[in-house]
Write an enzyme that holds these catalytic residues in place. Sequence first.
Site, PDB file in Angstrom:
ATOM      1  CB  SER A 180      -0.952  -8.321  -1.515  1.00  0.00           C
ATOM      2  OG  SER A 180      -1.946  -9.012  -0.776  1.00  0.00           O
ATOM      3  CE  LYS A 219      -4.414  -1.324   0.160  1.00  0.00           C
ATOM      4  NZ  LYS A 219      -5.460  -0.812  -0.750  1.00  0.00           N
TER       5      LYS A 219
END
Length: 416
Positions: free
Chosen positions: A313, A62
């Site tokens: 991720s 992110k």
Amino acid sequence: MSGNRSASEPRVTGADIEAARERIADVVHRTPLDTSRTFAEMSGAASVGLKLENVQRTGSFKIRGAYNTMAQLSPAEREAGVIASSAGNHAQGVALAGQLLDIETTIVVPEVTPAAKIEATRGYGAEVVVEGDIYERSYEYATERADETGETFVHPFDDEAIVAGQGTVGLELREQYPEIDTVLVSIGGGGLISGIGTALKAREPDVRVIGVQPEGAAHAKPSLEAGEIRELPDVDTVAEGIADTRLLETTFAIAREVVDDVVSVSDREIAAAVTLLAERAKTVAESAGAAPLAAALSDELELGGEHVGVVISGGNVNLTEHAELTRAGLHELERYAEARLAVAGWPTTVGDVVETVESEGAELDVLERARRTSVDEPNRVPVTVGLEGSGPAHLEGVLEALAGLEGVSVVERSLE
């Protein structure tokens, strides 16, 4: 932060992602690509490469999109500050970007957000506002406040600069793993797969880009098949990081162009993937980060002979949650058994139980006195055990060995 492109032009281009990489180069880690022979054999693929964004700064990808977006703010926008809503990884990405860029950041989180995540976000210098019982209320509060105060709202995924930043994962993946045929990427709101898909297709259009969603939050495939955004009334999944109810305009438009297919996996399959990543790859992954590996190991995909990229991720999971996931994963892999024993001569006989489990080559995960019920014999102590073994036959053999001990009987057993 939409651009000024015409409707016929791509919302995000390869050039946008290249520019994002230059912008964030001194901030983000170029995360490793770890090939796994074990997962290649389990999936039937020629090779499997794990793109480890769980070791990125803040523990997920992110920061890439957040920094790329916030670095492009005007001086006036920086002065006004930034606000975002998130209960997880986006919060920490925005907070760190604000710290690095000297921009005041406010993160709005729902009441259910764990205290550890709030403290981690504050640790990067952000103000945290707890508002709303669920994420949607936090989102509404943040956007309304942005309108009132002039702060810039940084969306977790529905923004072209966010997508371009996340797409830098794809650039690295292609360079580290040039033989790649297929990439598997989790889908929540769609920012990561939109960016990675754009980056890969710009260089090699034939690369397959496959999205992965949990069964309890599987909105993307119906949307892409219908040609319009479909929203789920609710979601139910252990993978909270991708528990979104829909794509939004930007990510839907891009996904239609770059995503070849979407598959769904069960929470049990995700838990098994978390377990296998910890055991075989020595990698701690959160549920959302492990979903692509779950898809690779499922029956949903045919990967025979292909070189498969699996994007892990994120790895932001607390130890208690990770322990629960791995135990559930061992159940799914049929490598965990629970049993209720009736034991005479407590606690002396317990030593025999421990020695027997060890001699049978199993691991004793749990051993504790159980609450007595009406079915228990008064002269026996009820005990519960949790055992880890190599498979059902091994575990059955361990339980048979325990049942053969003097003063021990197996009252109940579960190998599922």
